[in-house]
Design an enzyme around this catalytic site. Sequence first.
Site, PDB file in Angstrom:
ATOM      1  N   GLY A  31       0.431  -1.206  -0.744  1.00 22.61           N
ATOM      2  CA  GLY A  31       0.054  -0.031   0.356  1.00 22.61           C
ATOM      3  C   GLY A  31       0.634   1.531   0.037  1.00 22.61           C
ATOM      4  O   GLY A  31       0.313   2.637   0.708  1.00 22.61           O
ATOM      5  N   HIS A  78     -14.923  14.053  13.844  1.00 24.91           N
ATOM      6  CA  HIS A  78     -13.859  13.430  12.952  1.00 24.91           C
ATOM      7  C   HIS A  78     -14.195  13.972  11.553  1.00 24.91           C
ATOM      8  O   HIS A  78     -15.959  15.306  11.150  1.00 24.91           O
ATOM      9  CB  HIS A  78     -14.243  12.124  11.979  1.00 24.91           C
ATOM     10  CG  HIS A  78     -13.049  11.230  13.026  1.00 24.91           C
ATOM     11  ND1 HIS A  78     -13.666  10.678  13.962  1.00 24.91           N
ATOM     12  CD2 HIS A  78     -11.911  10.432  13.050  1.00 24.91           C
ATOM     13  CE1 HIS A  78     -12.976   9.777  14.619  1.00 24.91           C
ATOM     14  NE2 HIS A  78     -11.856   9.866  14.189  1.00 24.91           N
ATOM     15  N   HIS A  79     -13.821  14.332  10.740  1.00 24.08           N
ATOM     16  CA  HIS A  79     -13.402  15.401   8.670  1.00 24.08           C
ATOM     17  C   HIS A  79     -15.095  14.676   8.559  1.00 24.08           C
ATOM     18  O   HIS A  79     -15.151  13.785   8.418  1.00 24.08           O
ATOM     19  CB  HIS A  79     -12.549  15.609   8.012  1.00 24.08           C
ATOM     20  CG  HIS A  79     -11.728  13.825   8.521  1.00 24.08           C
ATOM     21  ND1 HIS A  79     -12.644  12.978   7.108  1.00 24.08           N
ATOM     22  CD2 HIS A  79     -11.259  12.851   8.262  1.00 24.08           C
ATOM     23  CE1 HIS A  79     -11.852  11.497   6.934  1.00 24.08           C
ATOM     24  NE2 HIS A  79     -10.843  11.687   7.698  1.00 24.08           N
ATOM     25  N   GLY A  83      -1.811  -2.365   9.144  1.00 20.54           N
ATOM     26  CA  GLY A  83      -2.638  -1.179   9.983  1.00 20.54           C
ATOM     27  C   GLY A  83      -3.893  -1.261   9.050  1.00 20.54           C
ATOM     28  O   GLY A  83      -4.877   0.114   9.307  1.00 20.54           O
ATOM     29  N   THR A  84      -3.655  -1.754   7.765  1.00 23.35           N
ATOM     30  CA  THR A  84      -4.988  -1.441   6.953  1.00 23.35           C
ATOM     31  C   THR A  84      -6.765  -1.758   7.871  1.00 23.35           C
ATOM     32  O   THR A  84      -6.364  -2.977   8.946  1.00 23.35           O
ATOM     33  CB  THR A  84      -4.913  -2.407   6.768  1.00 23.35           C
ATOM     34  OG1 THR A  84      -3.815  -2.828   5.474  1.00 23.35           O
ATOM     35  CG2 THR A  84      -5.813  -2.912   5.209  1.00 23.35           C
ATOM     36  N   THR A  85      -8.007  -1.200   8.185  1.00 25.21           N
ATOM     37  CA  THR A  85      -8.631  -1.665   8.340  1.00 25.21           C
ATOM     38  C   THR A  85     -10.132  -1.830   7.784  1.00 25.21           C
ATOM     39  O   THR A  85      -9.698  -1.779   6.459  1.00 25.21           O
ATOM     40  CB  THR A  85      -9.359  -0.358   9.447  1.00 25.21           C
ATOM     41  OG1 THR A  85      -9.534   0.237   8.857  1.00 25.21           O
ATOM     42  CG2 THR A  85      -8.011   0.028  10.769  1.00 25.21           C
ATOM     43  N   LYS A 112     -15.330  11.577   6.009  1.00 22.06           N
ATOM     44  CA  LYS A 112     -15.415   9.880   6.989  1.00 22.06           C
ATOM     45  C   LYS A 112     -16.872   9.328   6.429  1.00 22.06           C
ATOM     46  O   LYS A 112     -17.938  10.422   6.548  1.00 22.06           O
ATOM     47  CB  LYS A 112     -15.514  10.087   8.660  1.00 22.06           C
ATOM     48  CG  LYS A 112     -14.972   9.162   9.083  1.00 22.06           C
ATOM     49  CD  LYS A 112     -14.576   9.337  10.562  1.00 22.06           C
ATOM     50  CE  LYS A 112     -14.340   7.627  11.494  1.00 22.06           C
ATOM     51  NZ  LYS A 112     -13.093   6.628  10.614  1.00 22.06           N
ATOM     52  N   THR A 152     -12.023   3.869  16.620  1.00 18.69           N
ATOM     53  CA  THR A 152     -11.545   4.146  17.811  1.00 18.69           C
ATOM     54  C   THR A 152     -12.367   4.186  18.624  1.00 18.69           C
ATOM     55  O   THR A 152     -12.303   3.322  19.843  1.00 18.69           O
ATOM     56  CB  THR A 152     -10.754   5.186  17.959  1.00 18.69           C
ATOM     57  OG1 THR A 152     -10.108   5.418  16.712  1.00 18.69           O
ATOM     58  CG2 THR A 152     -10.287   5.599  18.921  1.00 18.69           C
ATOM     59  N   ASN A 194      -5.610   1.583  15.626  1.00 19.65           N
ATOM     60  CA  ASN A 194      -5.050   2.643  15.480  1.00 19.65           C
ATOM     61  C   ASN A 194      -3.193   2.980  16.889  1.00 19.65           C
ATOM     62  O   ASN A 194      -3.463   2.307  17.408  1.00 19.65           O
ATOM     63  CB  ASN A 194      -5.760   3.518  16.738  1.00 19.65           C
ATOM     64  CG  ASN A 194      -5.894   5.435  16.272  1.00 19.65           C
ATOM     65  OD1 ASN A 194      -4.600   5.554  16.387  1.00 19.65           O
ATOM     66  ND2 ASN A 194      -6.942   5.963  16.686  1.00 19.65           N
TER      67      ASN A 194
HETATM   68  P1  NAD Z   1      -5.287   5.290   0.770  1.00 20.81           P
HETATM   69  O1  NAD Z   1      -6.263   4.372   0.166  1.00 20.81           O
HETATM   70  O2  NAD Z   1      -4.602   6.545   0.867  1.00 20.81           O
HETATM   71  O3  NAD Z   1      -4.138   4.123   0.171  1.00 20.81           O
HETATM   72  C1  NAD Z   1      -4.315   2.836  -0.190  1.00 20.81           C
HETATM   73  C2  NAD Z   1      -2.998   2.286  -0.602  1.00 20.81           C
HETATM   74  O4  NAD Z   1      -3.544   0.670  -0.658  1.00 20.81           O
HETATM   75  C3  NAD Z   1      -3.285   2.910  -2.161  1.00 20.81           C
HETATM   76  O5  NAD Z   1      -1.981   2.759  -2.733  1.00 20.81           O
HETATM   77  C4  NAD Z   1      -4.397   1.397  -3.108  1.00 20.81           C
HETATM   78  O6  NAD Z   1      -3.189   0.865  -4.158  1.00 20.81           O
HETATM   79  C5  NAD Z   1      -3.270   0.703  -2.747  1.00 20.81           C
HETATM   80  N1  NAD Z   1      -3.687  -1.226  -2.682  1.00 20.81           N
HETATM   81  C6  NAD Z   1      -5.533  -1.573  -2.037  1.00 20.81           C
HETATM   82  N2  NAD Z   1      -5.581  -2.472  -2.838  1.00 20.81           N
HETATM   83  C7  NAD Z   1      -4.331  -3.465  -2.844  1.00 20.81           C
HETATM   84  C8  NAD Z   1      -3.507  -4.674  -3.085  1.00 20.81           C
HETATM   85  N3  NAD Z   1      -5.013  -5.455  -2.914  1.00 20.81           N
HETATM   86  N4  NAD Z   1      -2.534  -4.361  -3.015  1.00 20.81           N
HETATM   87  C9  NAD Z   1      -1.682  -3.361  -2.206  1.00 20.81           C
HETATM   88  N5  NAD Z   1      -1.914  -2.293  -2.606  1.00 20.81           N
HETATM   89  C10 NAD Z   1      -3.253  -2.129  -2.439  1.00 20.81           C
HETATM   90  O7  NAD Z   1      -5.453   4.817   2.237  1.00 20.81           O
HETATM   91  P2  NAD Z   1      -4.746   5.204   3.716  1.00 20.81           P
HETATM   92  O8  NAD Z   1      -5.132   6.364   4.276  1.00 20.81           O
HETATM   93  O9  NAD Z   1      -3.569   5.567   3.217  1.00 20.81           O
HETATM   94  O10 NAD Z   1      -5.066   3.973   4.664  1.00 20.81           O
HETATM   95  C11 NAD Z   1      -4.921   2.530   4.327  1.00 20.81           C
HETATM   96  C12 NAD Z   1      -5.322   1.557   5.105  1.00 20.81           C
HETATM   97  O11 NAD Z   1      -5.095   2.459   6.721  1.00 20.81           O
HETATM   98  C13 NAD Z   1      -7.153   2.067   5.458  1.00 20.81           C
HETATM   99  O12 NAD Z   1      -7.779   0.877   5.658  1.00 20.81           O
HETATM  100  C14 NAD Z   1      -7.006   3.124   6.401  1.00 20.81           C
HETATM  101  O13 NAD Z   1      -8.570   2.959   7.582  1.00 20.81           O
HETATM  102  C15 NAD Z   1      -5.824   2.630   7.235  1.00 20.81           C
HETATM  103  N6  NAD Z   1      -5.672   3.393   8.386  1.00 20.81           N
HETATM  104  C16 NAD Z   1      -5.169   2.977   9.874  1.00 20.81           C
HETATM  105  C17 NAD Z   1      -4.372   3.410  11.084  1.00 20.81           C
HETATM  106  C18 NAD Z   1      -3.924   3.350  12.226  1.00 20.81           C
HETATM  107  O14 NAD Z   1      -3.214   3.960  12.988  1.00 20.81           O
HETATM  108  N7  NAD Z   1      -4.357   1.727  12.241  1.00 20.81           N
HETATM  109  C19 NAD Z   1      -4.577   5.485  10.656  1.00 20.81           C
HETATM  110  C20 NAD Z   1      -5.140   4.770   9.152  1.00 20.81           C
HETATM  111  C21 NAD Z   1      -5.032   4.909   8.563  1.00 20.81           C
END
Ligand code: NAD
Length: 246
Positions: free
Chosen positions: A9, A134-135, A75-77, A138, A145, A101
Site C-alpha cells: 500500500g 472527525h472530518h 494497519g489496514t481496517t 469520513k 477507535t 489505531n
Molecule cells: P489510501 O486509500 O490512501 O491508500 C491505500 C493504498 O493501498 C493505495 O495506494 C492502494 O492502491 C493500495 N492498495 C489497495 N489494494 C491493494 C492491494 N490489494 N494490494 C496492494 N496495495 C493495495 O488509504 P490510507 O489512508 O493510506 O489508509 C490505508 C489503510 O490504513 C486503510 O484501511 C485505513 O483505514 C487504515 N488506517 C489505519 C490507521 C491505523 O492507525 N491503524 C491509520 C490511518 C489509516
Amino acid sequence: MSLSVLLNGANGRMGKAIQSIAEEHACKIKYPIDVGDNPNEGIKNCDVVIDFSLRDGTLQIAELAQSFEKPIVIGTTGHTKDERKLIEEISNNVPMVWAGNFSTGVNLLFFLTQQVAKVLGPESDFDPEIVEMHHRFKKDAPSGTADRLLEIILQSRNSSEQEISHGRQGIPGERKPNEVGSHALRGGDIVGEHTVLFAGMGERIELTHRATDRIIFAIGALKAANWVVSKQPGLYSMQDVLGLTA
Ligand code: NAD
C-alpha cells in the site's frame, strides 16, 4: 542497523507518510509495493512486512508473510469478521501486530479508559458516554477507535452491545442506568477526537485525545515493526508494543 521493510500500500496516504519518516525509526522501505506489483523478491528478502493497503490487500500479503516466516504489522481496517478471523489465524505461525489505531496517545486512552471503567463500574453511579469528531469525508460511524472504547466499557460492565445508545432524539426518556452513550460529530478537516465521559452527580471525569496530524499513525507502525521482529508467533496489539497492558 536498519530493518529492511516490505511496505504494502506504499502509494497511499499512510504508505507515503511511513516512507517519509522510516529512516528516523531505523527502517528502510526497501520494497515499497502497491496494486499490481510483484511481492515475491521483497517477501523473500525483507525483515518485516507492513500493510497499510485496503481491505482486499491484507490476506494475500499476510499469507505470503506466513509462507516466508516474516513478522507482519497490519494497519489496514474495514475487514469483515470472517476476513479478520482468517488473517488472525496466520498469527499462529508468525508474529503479528494488528492495530486499528497506531497512535501512542489513543492507546494510552484505551488503557486509561480500562482503568477508570474498572473503578467507575455500574455500582458507582457514573454514566459513561463517548463523543467522537472527525472530518466531513469520513464514511463510517462510530469510528473504529470509538468502537474499541465502547467495547472496553461494555467488557468492564459485563454488558452487551444492546446497552449502547447511538445519539438521542425525540423523547428517549430518562437515561437508563446501564446505558452507554455514543455520539459521532462530523465536519471540516478534524483529524480525529475522542472523549470518554464518566458523568456523576456533582462531578464528572473526561478523558480526551485529539489527533492533529496523521504522522502519529506512521510513527506507531514503525515502532511496532521494530518491536515485532524479536517476538514469538502470536497476535499482538499496539498496547502490547507500548507496554500498556492492564
Ligand atoms: P489510501 O486509500 O490512501 O491508500 C491505500 C493504498 O493501498 C493505495 O495506494 C492502494 O492502491 C493500495 N492498495 C489497495 N489494494 C491493494 C492491494 N490489494 N494490494 C496492494 N496495495 C493495495 O488509504 P490510507 O489512508 O493510506 O489508509 C490505508 C489503510 O490504513 C486503510 O484501511 C485505513 O483505514 C487504515 N488506517 C489505519 C490507521 C491505523 O492507525 N491503524 C491509520 C490511518 C489509516
